[in-house]
Enzyme design. Structure first.
Site, PDB file in Angstrom:
ATOM      1  N   PRO A 150      54.118 -62.881  -7.658  1.00  0.00           N
ATOM      2  CA  PRO A 150      54.824 -61.686  -7.173  1.00  0.00           C
ATOM      3  C   PRO A 150      54.812 -60.578  -8.233  1.00  0.00           C
ATOM      4  CG  PRO A 150      56.143 -63.674  -6.829  1.00  0.00           C
ATOM      5  CD  PRO A 150      54.965 -64.083  -7.666  1.00  0.00           C
TER       6      PRO A 150
ATOM      7  N   LEU B 156      57.364 -62.284 -13.717  1.00  0.00           N
ATOM      8  CA  LEU B 156      56.679 -63.581 -13.642  1.00  0.00           C
ATOM      9  C   LEU B 156      55.268 -63.510 -14.240  1.00  0.00           C
ATOM     10  CD1 LEU B 156      57.943 -64.782 -10.142  1.00  0.00           C
ATOM     11  CD2 LEU B 156      58.818 -65.388 -12.407  1.00  0.00           C
ATOM     12  N   GLY B 157      55.020 -62.468 -15.007  1.00  0.00           N
ATOM     13  CA  GLY B 157      53.801 -62.437 -15.820  1.00  0.00           C
ATOM     14  C   GLY B 157      52.551 -61.972 -15.097  1.00  0.00           C
ATOM     15  N   SER B 158      52.700 -61.217 -13.990  1.00  0.00           N
ATOM     16  CA  SER B 158      51.482 -60.813 -13.268  1.00  0.00           C
ATOM     17  C   SER B 158      50.560 -59.958 -14.148  1.00  0.00           C
ATOM     18  CB  SER B 158      51.829 -60.081 -11.972  1.00  0.00           C
ATOM     19  OG  SER B 158      52.632 -58.962 -12.246  1.00  0.00           O
ATOM     20  N   SER B 159      51.122 -59.052 -14.941  1.00  0.00           N
ATOM     21  CA  SER B 159      50.238 -58.190 -15.747  1.00  0.00           C
ATOM     22  C   SER B 159      49.631 -58.964 -16.917  1.00  0.00           C
ATOM     23  CB  SER B 159      50.984 -56.955 -16.244  1.00  0.00           C
ATOM     24  OG  SER B 159      52.040 -57.327 -17.080  1.00  0.00           O
ATOM     25  N   ALA B 160      50.409 -59.866 -17.514  1.00  0.00           N
ATOM     26  CA  ALA B 160      49.859 -60.672 -18.620  1.00  0.00           C
ATOM     27  C   ALA B 160      48.769 -61.604 -18.096  1.00  0.00           C
ATOM     28  CB  ALA B 160      50.970 -61.481 -19.286  1.00  0.00           C
ATOM     29  N   ALA B 161      48.990 -62.185 -16.917  1.00  0.00           N
ATOM     30  CA  ALA B 161      47.972 -63.073 -16.336  1.00  0.00           C
ATOM     31  C   ALA B 161      46.712 -62.277 -16.010  1.00  0.00           C
ATOM     32  CB  ALA B 161      48.522 -63.751 -15.081  1.00  0.00           C
TER      33      ALA B 161
ATOM     34  N   ASP C 205      54.518 -62.772 -23.221  1.00  0.00           N
ATOM     35  CA  ASP C 205      53.961 -62.992 -21.872  1.00  0.00           C
ATOM     36  C   ASP C 205      52.501 -63.455 -21.940  1.00  0.00           C
ATOM     37  OD1 ASP C 205      56.416 -62.128 -21.046  1.00  0.00           O
ATOM     38  OD2 ASP C 205      55.700 -60.518 -19.776  1.00  0.00           O
TER      39      ASP C 205
HETATM   40  O1  PMV Z   1      57.581 -58.214 -18.366  1.00  0.00           O
HETATM   41  P1  PMV Z   1      58.723 -59.189 -18.271  1.00  0.00           P
HETATM   42  O2  PMV Z   1      59.698 -58.866 -17.212  1.00  0.00           O
HETATM   43  O3  PMV Z   1      58.237 -60.589 -18.242  1.00  0.00           O
HETATM   44  O4  PMV Z   1      59.547 -59.069 -19.631  1.00  0.00           O
HETATM   45  C1  PMV Z   1      58.990 -59.475 -20.837  1.00  0.00           C
HETATM   46  C2  PMV Z   1      60.015 -59.984 -21.754  1.00  0.00           C
HETATM   47  C3  PMV Z   1      60.722 -58.969 -22.637  1.00  0.00           C
HETATM   48  O5  PMV Z   1      61.273 -59.730 -23.693  1.00  0.00           O
HETATM   49  C4  PMV Z   1      61.852 -58.281 -21.880  1.00  0.00           C
HETATM   50  C5  PMV Z   1      59.769 -57.903 -23.172  1.00  0.00           C
HETATM   51  C6  PMV Z   1      58.778 -58.431 -24.202  1.00  0.00           C
HETATM   52  O6  PMV Z   1      57.805 -57.703 -24.475  1.00  0.00           O
HETATM   53  O7  PMV Z   1      58.980 -59.509 -24.765  1.00  0.00           O
END
Ligand code: PMV
Length: 286
Positions: A83, A88-93, A130
């Site tokens: 989602p 839940l990490g969509s951009s990091a994934a 992330d």
């Molecule tokens: O992008 P999110 O919603 O998973 O948030 C990341 C976690 C934070 O600690 C809020 C930001 C970070 O860069 O660590």
């Protein structure tokens, strides 16, 4: 044609405080972004659902390709069952999957580091937790740095992830918190407390002490609320998870909307709690 795939993530303990140098406990989740990539004259990215690709994302992807030693342009097509805008990490994934498509066989630390290009564009000044969680998979104990410290954590647990119904960007709580910190002396002790809970939580997770780990989730949520990163919808989601018998529940990720997580007593309980609250059950770790 090459393919890269990466899972999403949840932060178990330590969101926000990880930005300020405290450790965090994070886990990959069985929801994935997949990237199909073919060499092309220009850089083009097709996002799921016909979402327009922002220009800075294209620039970041081109920079990532250069860092990865990928010559020329490419056409990347993304699929995702994570989602969006939910912590839940969509951009990091996306970043990790793209790194893997650009550089086959790249190690987790390198994929996470390449993915920071995308994170910096979408999140400003991310801690890096992330992409590290998405790239390393399983459960990790993370401290930012250059290079970051990433330790694998043993053990497993069943969680329920429930969406608050509010989609938002990470910026929306990270930047206001950075401002509040300048004038509100209560912020730094709360951030230190969250780091301490992450440190304790790591041991509790490894020992399988679910009751105390659940209490740590509750304590972390209370501290995050005091930091000002919760919202009415998240409070309702967390309350519903607790009413369903969760051992503990908290917001996960940046807050201000997005998702909450609850610790279940086991697999069956996670399934029941998920059905009751409209969330989904997952196993994290081993
Ligand atoms: O992008 P999110 O919603 O998973 O948030 C990341 C976690 C934070 O600690 C809020 C930001 C970070 O860069 O660590």
């Amino acid at each position: 044609m090459t393919q890269g795939r990466a899972p999403g993530k949840v932060i178990l303990l330590g969101e926000h405080s990880v930005v300020y140098g405290h450790p965090a406990l994070a886990a990959s989740i069985p929801r994935y972004v997949t990237v199909d990539l073919a060499p092309a004259a220009e850089v083009r990215i097709e996002l799921p659902g016909g979402i327009q690709t922002p220009f800075p994302l294209l620039e970041a992807a081109a920079a990532m390709a250069r860092d990865a030693g990928f010559a020329g342009g490419f056409h990347a097509v993304l699929r995702s069952d994570i989602p969006l805008g939910s912590g839940l990490g969509s951009s990091a994934a996306l970043g990790v999957a793209l790194a893997r498509a650009l550089k086959a066989g790249c190690a987790p630390a390198e994929a996470a580091s390449l993915a920071m290009r995308v994170e910096q564009v979408l999140h400003g000044a991310p801690s890096g937790v992330d992409p590290a969680a998405c790239a390393h998979e399983g459960v990790i104990f993370y401290t930012r740095g250059n290079p970051p410290a990433v330790e694998r954590v043993r053990g497993s647990a069943f969680l329920v992830v429930a969406l608050s119904g509010i989609a938002r960007g990470t910026h929306s709580t990270v930047l206001p918190l950075a401002e509040r910190r300048k004038s509100d002396p209560r912020m730094d002790p709360l951030l230190a407390r969250l780091g301490e809970l992450a440190r304790e939580g790591r041991d509790l997770f490894e020992r399988g002490d679910l009751v105390r780990l659940g209490a740590s989730f509750d304590a972390a949520h209370a501290a995050l609320r005091e930091l000002g990163v919760s919202c009415a919808e998240l409070e309702q989601t967390v309350s519903a998870l607790r009413a369903g018998g969760a051992l503990g529940a908290k917001l996960t990720g940046a807050g201000g909307g997005g998702a909450a997580i609850a610790l279940a007593r086991g697999e069956q309980h996670a399934r029941e709690l998920a059905a009751q609250t409209g969330g989904f059950a997952i196993k994290v770790g081993g």
